[in-house]
Design a protein around this motif. Sequence first.
Motif, PDB file in Angstrom:
ATOM      1  N   GLY A 289       0.790  -1.222   0.000  1.00  0.00           N
ATOM      2  CA  GLY A 289       0.000   0.000   0.000  1.00  0.00           C
ATOM      3  C   GLY A 289       0.822   1.272   0.000  1.00  0.00           C
ATOM      4  N   ARG A 290       2.110   1.161   0.239  1.00  0.00           N
ATOM      5  CA  ARG A 290       2.951   2.355   0.285  1.00  0.00           C
ATOM      6  C   ARG A 290       3.672   2.612  -1.047  1.00  0.00           C
ATOM      7  NH1 ARG A 290       0.539   2.489   4.347  1.00  0.00           N
ATOM      8  NH2 ARG A 290       1.297   2.891   6.473  1.00  0.00           N
ATOM      9  N   SER A 291       3.928   1.559  -1.799  1.00  0.00           N
ATOM     10  CA  SER A 291       4.751   1.711  -3.003  1.00  0.00           C
ATOM     11  C   SER A 291       4.113   2.654  -4.024  1.00  0.00           C
ATOM     12  CB  SER A 291       5.013   0.345  -3.645  1.00  0.00           C
ATOM     13  OG  SER A 291       3.789  -0.289  -3.991  1.00  0.00           O
ATOM     14  N   THR A 292       2.792   2.542  -4.207  1.00  0.00           N
ATOM     15  CA  THR A 292       2.112   3.430  -5.168  1.00  0.00           C
ATOM     16  C   THR A 292       2.194   4.886  -4.724  1.00  0.00           C
ATOM     17  OG1 THR A 292       0.583   1.643  -5.745  1.00  0.00           O
ATOM     18  CG2 THR A 292      -0.055   3.885  -6.358  1.00  0.00           C
ATOM     19  N   LEU A 293       1.970   5.114  -3.423  1.00  0.00           N
ATOM     20  CA  LEU A 293       2.057   6.475  -2.893  1.00  0.00           C
ATOM     21  C   LEU A 293       3.468   7.040  -3.047  1.00  0.00           C
ATOM     22  CD1 LEU A 293       0.847   8.856  -1.311  1.00  0.00           C
ATOM     23  CD2 LEU A 293       1.443   7.648   0.806  1.00  0.00           C
ATOM     24  N   VAL A 294       4.486   6.229  -2.773  1.00  0.00           N
ATOM     25  CA  VAL A 294       5.877   6.687  -2.909  1.00  0.00           C
ATOM     26  C   VAL A 294       6.186   7.010  -4.362  1.00  0.00           C
ATOM     27  CG1 VAL A 294       8.280   5.994  -2.673  1.00  0.00           C
ATOM     28  CG2 VAL A 294       6.655   5.452  -0.864  1.00  0.00           C
ATOM     29  N   PHE A 295       5.702   6.168  -5.288  1.00  0.00           N
ATOM     30  CA  PHE A 295       5.948   6.417  -6.710  1.00  0.00           C
ATOM     31  C   PHE A 295       5.306   7.732  -7.151  1.00  0.00           C
ATOM     32  CE2 PHE A 295       4.842   5.832 -11.239  1.00  0.00           C
ATOM     33  CZ  PHE A 295       6.125   5.688 -11.743  1.00  0.00           C
ATOM     34  N   ILE A 296       4.078   7.986  -6.696  1.00  0.00           N
ATOM     35  CA  ILE A 296       3.408   9.253  -7.033  1.00  0.00           C
ATOM     36  C   ILE A 296       4.188  10.435  -6.468  1.00  0.00           C
ATOM     37  CG2 ILE A 296       1.333  10.627  -6.642  1.00  0.00           C
ATOM     38  CD1 ILE A 296      -0.274   8.026  -6.704  1.00  0.00           C
ATOM     39  N   CYS A 297       4.670  10.299  -5.228  1.00  0.00           N
ATOM     40  CA  CYS A 297       5.456  11.384  -4.619  1.00  0.00           C
ATOM     41  C   CYS A 297       6.736  11.652  -5.410  1.00  0.00           C
ATOM     42  CB  CYS A 297       5.789  11.038  -3.168  1.00  0.00           C
ATOM     43  SG  CYS A 297       4.376  11.075  -2.051  1.00  0.00           S
ATOM     44  N   ILE A 298       7.395  10.586  -5.874  1.00  0.00           N
ATOM     45  CA  ILE A 298       8.612  10.757  -6.675  1.00  0.00           C
ATOM     46  C   ILE A 298       8.298  11.491  -7.968  1.00  0.00           C
ATOM     47  CG2 ILE A 298      10.365   9.508  -7.996  1.00  0.00           C
ATOM     48  CD1 ILE A 298      10.335   7.371  -5.835  1.00  0.00           C
ATOM     49  N   VAL A 300       5.774  13.537  -8.562  1.00  0.00           N
ATOM     50  CA  VAL A 300       5.402  14.929  -8.260  1.00  0.00           C
ATOM     51  C   VAL A 300       6.642  15.758  -7.944  1.00  0.00           C
ATOM     52  CG1 VAL A 300       4.219  16.393  -6.582  1.00  0.00           C
ATOM     53  CG2 VAL A 300       3.054  14.397  -7.523  1.00  0.00           C
ATOM     54  N   VAL A 301       7.524  15.242  -7.089  1.00  0.00           N
ATOM     55  CA  VAL A 301       8.700  15.997  -6.650  1.00  0.00           C
ATOM     56  C   VAL A 301       9.654  16.261  -7.800  1.00  0.00           C
ATOM     57  CG1 VAL A 301      10.767  15.848  -5.212  1.00  0.00           C
ATOM     58  CG2 VAL A 301       8.549  15.270  -4.251  1.00  0.00           C
ATOM     59  N   ALA A 334       1.556  21.034  -3.828  1.00  0.00           N
ATOM     60  CA  ALA A 334       1.732  19.644  -4.259  1.00  0.00           C
ATOM     61  C   ALA A 334       3.177  19.194  -4.069  1.00  0.00           C
ATOM     62  CB  ALA A 334       1.323  19.500  -5.727  1.00  0.00           C
ATOM     63  N   TRP A 335       4.125  20.065  -4.403  1.00  0.00           N
ATOM     64  CA  TRP A 335       5.543  19.705  -4.241  1.00  0.00           C
ATOM     65  C   TRP A 335       5.880  19.515  -2.766  1.00  0.00           C
ATOM     66  CZ3 TRP A 335      10.204  21.571  -2.252  1.00  0.00           C
ATOM     67  CH2 TRP A 335      11.352  20.991  -2.774  1.00  0.00           C
ATOM     68  N   GLY A 336       5.371  20.405  -1.917  1.00  0.00           N
ATOM     69  CA  GLY A 336       5.610  20.266  -0.481  1.00  0.00           C
ATOM     70  C   GLY A 336       5.034  18.977   0.074  1.00  0.00           C
ATOM     71  N   LEU A 337       3.807  18.623  -0.364  1.00  0.00           N
ATOM     72  CA  LEU A 337       3.204  17.369   0.083  1.00  0.00           C
ATOM     73  C   LEU A 337       4.001  16.173  -0.402  1.00  0.00           C
ATOM     74  CD1 LEU A 337      -0.601  18.161  -0.460  1.00  0.00           C
ATOM     75  CD2 LEU A 337       0.651  18.055   1.708  1.00  0.00           C
ATOM     76  N   GLY A 338       4.524  16.264  -1.632  1.00  0.00           N
ATOM     77  CA  GLY A 338       5.350  15.169  -2.162  1.00  0.00           C
ATOM     78  C   GLY A 338       6.610  14.965  -1.343  1.00  0.00           C
ATOM     79  N   ILE A 339       7.263  16.071  -0.978  1.00  0.00           N
ATOM     80  CA  ILE A 339       8.471  15.979  -0.143  1.00  0.00           C
ATOM     81  C   ILE A 339       8.133  15.363   1.209  1.00  0.00           C
ATOM     82  CG2 ILE A 339      10.137  17.358   1.144  1.00  0.00           C
ATOM     83  CD1 ILE A 339      10.959  17.074  -1.683  1.00  0.00           C
ATOM     84  N   CYS A 340       7.059  15.814   1.801  1.00  0.00           N
ATOM     85  CA  CYS A 340       6.646  15.255   3.103  1.00  0.00           C
ATOM     86  C   CYS A 340       6.348  13.769   2.985  1.00  0.00           C
ATOM     87  CB  CYS A 340       5.417  16.003   3.627  1.00  0.00           C
ATOM     88  SG  CYS A 340       5.729  17.728   4.082  1.00  0.00           S
TER      89      CYS A 340
END
Length: 540
Positions: A289-298, A300-301, A334-340
């Motif tokens: 459940g975390r891998s998809t979220l991490v990929f989206i954050c990468i 976005v950032v 969005a960038w700040g949320l991605g970094i977080c």
Amino acid sequence: MNKTISINIAGFVFNIEEQAYELLSQYLTSIKLNFKKEPDCEEIMADIEARIAELFHEKISTIKEVVTEADVEEVITVMGKPEDYVSEETADNFTAEEEEKAEYVHAEEVGGNYRGTGRTKRLYRDEKNGSIGGVCEGLGWFFGLDPVLIRAGFVVLTILGGSGILLYIVLWIVIPEAKTTAEILEMQGQPVNLDNIKEHFRGMKSKVDKSTGQVKSKIKRTVKTSRHAGSKLVQSLTRLLGILLVVGGVFALLVLIIILFGDTGLLPLVGTEQVENLPTLLGVLYPDGRSTLVFICIIVVTLIPIFGFIFTGTKLLFDIQQKFKRISIFMSIAWGLGICGLILSGIELGMNFRNDVEIDYEVEVPADSIDLLIVDVAEDDIFSNYIEYNHVWNYTELVKVKDEKVYLGYPELRIIEKPDSNNFEIRLYKESHGLYYKEAIRKAENIDYSIRTEQAKLELSPYFSIDREEKLRNQRIRIEIHVPQGKKIKFGENIDRILIDIVDDHYEHHHDTFANTTWFVEDEGIRCIECKERRRLYED
């Protein structure tokens, strides 16, 4: 330390010392008393103040910004004493008190009575209108000749014998310069009276206004030209910067796409011979459940700065003035949320490595009381038989995700002497990390590694595997073979596929290859039978 104040003279602001201000104020008051009965008194005073402002400008520079008392005294000397501005008619109407006020500065007579008395023409140098020292102009005023004729005379004297230059220098030294208003009028042969003084200042004001107008006009033209040139330069630089940002952003976008979705080898573990792509790698690293979220954050950032470069470059290139505040705010959030998201997920991933466990298993020896144990590596159907451990730069080159398994190709073999035993001993060690101690044990137990034993031969697998759901937690495999004294081990053809470590307290072993070598344990430690012969052949 003197106190300074700001004053306004003829529309110009000056910083002046308090003592200098008092002196200047008294001087102007005295002159105004002299002109108070004149109908154009205010105009005359305006002319005088304009001349004073001009003289003050000559005194001010970047290193001297304050008008001093000495400067005011020098200006008074140039402008003339208050008594120089009095006509006979005006003087006759002065009261005793006004007379006293008018003569507050240098009230004593200087060179005789100047009030309305005409004077004969006197010889002065006219430096203001002269080319060098004003000698020719002064002689021209005195003799009523054109200065050009007098210059021609000096040139003739210079050509004939060189006396022209010497004579000019002597006259320059001897003849005084016409500095004050009275001296200028005397040089021109005009009587020093009110009308001539007024006319003189009006002429000076006209010259100042003309000069000021010319300067202002030049300044305006220069500023306009500079602004135009500067504007063109700024526009060119802005467009060049816009092009660079757009090109750089597009290039960075292409590189990012290739890195994230292509087989470049720039990302560790990712490639057609390793982990298929970045999402797959994240899936075997992060909890479910975390891998998809991490990929989206990468995404976005990395993409938002690139899009920011392209967007900013496009605005500069096409001179788009609209600010797009909502888009900027949205992208920043969005960038700040991605970094977080990356920070929090990274912390969570790190926590999954905090406990380290190693468990060991005893492996059955192929046969009892054997003197020679043959050790080799099985066929590599996942990576390659031609891969040698000492040629692999790092462990990440031997990782592959296939179906629901993760294959890891870096088992380690240790050969250890065991002088207090008569039989070989083989042990298998499995190591793993986990969020909790029990989890680490479970992950270590679930490592799948194959060891085959047949008669006096031990066949090791070149890789081990874990289930995909176990995730990568730095799992490792180590095989230890304890060799009794007098026993031998012979390595097979494919042994260099795994890491070999000869543990010996008496000798340090370094080999490019262990293939087809035989090792035995003696009193001096573990020795290689073929190595001496190989070294001899190499040296020959």
